[in-house]
Structure formats: C-alpha cells, structure tokens
Design an enzyme around this catalytic site. Structure first.
Site, PDB file in Angstrom:
ATOM      1  N   HIS A 171      -6.376  -7.341  -0.312  1.00  0.00           N
ATOM      2  CA  HIS A 171      -6.519  -5.924  -0.638  1.00  0.00           C
ATOM      3  C   HIS A 171      -5.697  -5.586  -1.883  1.00  0.00           C
ATOM      4  CE1 HIS A 171      -7.049  -6.102   3.839  1.00  0.00           C
ATOM      5  NE2 HIS A 171      -8.125  -5.427   3.505  1.00  0.00           N
ATOM      6  N   HIS A 198       0.815  -1.223   0.000  1.00  0.00           N
ATOM      7  CA  HIS A 198       0.000   0.000   0.000  1.00  0.00           C
ATOM      8  C   HIS A 198       0.846   1.270   0.000  1.00  0.00           C
ATOM      9  CE1 HIS A 198      -3.600  -2.333   0.398  1.00  0.00           C
ATOM     10  NE2 HIS A 198      -3.314  -2.767   1.618  1.00  0.00           N
ATOM     11  N   ASP A 218      -2.725 -10.639  -2.216  1.00  0.00           N
ATOM     12  CA  ASP A 218      -3.318 -10.133  -0.988  1.00  0.00           C
ATOM     13  C   ASP A 218      -4.805  -9.844  -1.205  1.00  0.00           C
ATOM     14  OD1 ASP A 218      -2.061  -8.592   1.716  1.00  0.00           O
ATOM     15  OD2 ASP A 218      -3.970  -7.782   1.033  1.00  0.00           O
TER      16      ASP A 218
END
Length: 340
Positions: free
Chosen positions: A195, A158, A193
């Site tokens: 996300h 991220h 993942d």
C-alpha cells in the site's frame, strides 16, 4: 543485526475493521509479533528493548492536538452512552479547514481517516512504544551502526501529522527519518509496502530535506485510493522529492526489482546517506491483500539490492499479514541485506 521491540506493543489488539461495508476481523493482530520476532531471530537479529526518548521525537512530526487526542480519546469515548468497544468514526469533515468539534465523535472523525484504525484502551501506549522502537533503531545508526531492524507494531506509514489511518497511528518511518535528519544525515524513506505510504508522503510533501519514495500496487483500484499516483511529485520546497512508483496488480519479482532499482537511483540523485526502509511484507504473493506477487526469493533480492547501495539501513516493520510465508519473507529480506 541489532533489533528493537518493546513488549508493551502487544497490548494493541484491534478487533475489527470495515471493508466494502462489512465488519471484518482486523488483520493487524498481535500474533504478527510472534511470527516476526522468530523470523528476525532466524536471520540473526538480537532484540533489545528501546530506551524511552520521550514524546519530543514524536511531536517533531505529529501535532500536539493529535497526540492529545490519541492519549485521551478512548476514555472519552467510553463515557458515551452505548458506545462501541473501540473508537471508530462514523463522520468525517469534508476538508481540513472545516471546524474542529469538541465532541469525541467529531474529533474521532477529524483524526481518523478511515475505519481501519480502531482505538482501544492500550492503543496509545502500544503506538508510543512502536515509535520508540523506531527511534532506537535510528539512534543505533547514529551511534555508528550500519543496519538495524525495528519491529514497529502497530505500523505507521498511513499516519499523517494529525490523522490516523490504515492500522497506523504514529508515522514511525517519518519519526526515524526526522531523528536522523536532525542529527545531520540526509535520509531517504523507501516504502516497499503493497500500500502507498500516504501518511509519509503527506508529512514531507512540501519539504525538500527528506526524500520519500513508495513502490506499491496502483491505487486507482487499491487502498489508499486517493494518494500514491505517479503525478504526485511534491510541492513547494518539496517539489521533486516525492516519487511514487505504482505497479499493476500481480506484479512479480523481476518487474518489482526493476522498479526498486529506479527508487534507489533516485536515492543516489538525492545524495542520501541513510535509507529508512518502510518494510511492508504484504507485497508477498501469499499475503491476504493479494496486491502484488513477490516471492520469498524476491524478498531476498530486495534486501540484497538495498544493502548494495552501501548506505546505512533502518528496516521498520510496516504491513505483512498472517500467511504461511510471513515469517519466511522477513527472514529472506534481512538475510538478503546481511548476506547471510
């Protein structure tokens, strides 16, 4: 399989994050290290400490301004009268062309995308050695190895070039891929993942020399919300080298593996000779985030499918939070990849 980890990564121990307006215990807790280490060793991994490759490989992706911020912000934050124990922003710019402030509070808002990346006294040190673990894994492949695992914690996918977010500070997968690319390989990053790897996408979105593919829960109603939609294909020189494969909440093994086959077909079309696997284990049916429903057997199949490509593989730890099957899920991925 060679594996890499540095004990200084234990020092990052975030206390809180905010979700739905509520201050909650941070799930990216150091205890993950013990669980994941035992699980990797159960799969036959042999851990080594990474060498210190310096800031150069990190600065190849992250701006000097951002690195300076991460190095110094905790000390600056603690000088604020009444400041909390961790650096957590309360204001953000409307866009990246707004003015860059001098204040610690303003810079926190500039360089932290959300309230899920609190910075404490040892965060920079732990993130630095997390990145060094990823770099060591890349160097092992460059030295002739076929496969490696890096217990990179805190995770990284991220993190943008100048922006932390979602428990992440340095983009370990991107740093490793750039290390491999600079040495003459053609890397693909495959992010499994739950996300979307929004930081990874952002870093390479206008570049055509690294393929980025992400399989994740549909962000229409799931973090990170603003990125990860299927129409995001890259731009400029990177047009066509970003592939997002969002899945409906609760997707299980068979549909997930079919989607992974699509991801790996794109790696073939890109001509990738090495795959950096952003290995989130939070696609698990047992993960606290409850986004997807991959079983332990499904993780074995994921590892086997990646190995069946015949390419060099670098597994970098991303998400996967404490549950009864967290360790087993890692063991299953790695034994699936090695045929163990």
């Amino acid at each position: 399989m060679k594996a890499f980890f540095d004990a200084r990564q234990w020092k990052h121990a975030p206390q809180h994050f905010m979700a739905n307006g509520t201050l909650l215990p941070n799930p990216e807790e150091p205890r993950r290290i013990e669980i994941l280490t035992d699980a990797a060793e159960a799969a036959g991994c042999r851990f080594e400490m990474p060498d210190d490759a310096g800031l150069g490989p990190i600065a190849a992706l992250h701006t000097a301004e951002y690195i300076t911020f991460l190095r110094n912000i905790y000390t600056r934050w603690r000088r604020i009268d009444g400041a909390g124990a961790e650096v957590i922003p309360n204001i953000h710019p409307a866009n990246r062309t707004d003015g860059y402030p001098k204040s610690a509070v303003g810079q926190a808002g500039w360089h932290q995308a959300d309230t899920a990346c609190p910075i404490a006294e040892h965060t920079f040190e732990a993130a630095y050695w997390s990145a060094q673990s990823a770099i060591a894994g890349a160097d092992h492949l460059l030295a002739g190895g076929d496969m490696a695992y890096a217990l990179s914690r805190p995770p990284g996918h991220h993190a943008f070039a100048d922006l932390a977010g979602g428990f992440c500070f340095f983009n370990n997968a991107g740093i490793a891929a750039e290390r491999l690319r600079a040495a003459g390989l053609r890397p693909a990053i495959v992010d499994v993942d739950v996300h979307h790897g929004n930081g990874t996408q952002g870093i390479f979105y206008e570049r055509g020399d690294v393929l980025t593919v992400s399989i994740h829960a549909d962000p229409a109603r799931f973090y990170p919300f603003f990125w990860g939609h299927a129409q995001e294909r890259g731009a400029g020189a990177g047009l066509g080298t970003n592939l997002n494969l969002p899945l409906a909440r609760g997707t299980g093994d068979d549909d997930y593996l079919g989607t992974l086959a699509t991801a790996l077909e794109r790696c073939d079309s890109f001509g990738a000779d090495v795959i950096v696997v952003a290995l989130g284990l939070d696609a698990s049916i047992d993960d606290p985030f409850q986004g997807l429903a991959v079983t332990q057997e499904g993780f074995t199949r994921i590892g086997a499918a990646l190995a069946a490509t015949g390419r060099k593989l670098l597994f970098l730890q991303e998400g996967g939070y404490v549950s009864e099957t967290l360790g087993a899920n890692l063991t299953h991925v790695l034994t699936g990849a090695t045929g163990g």
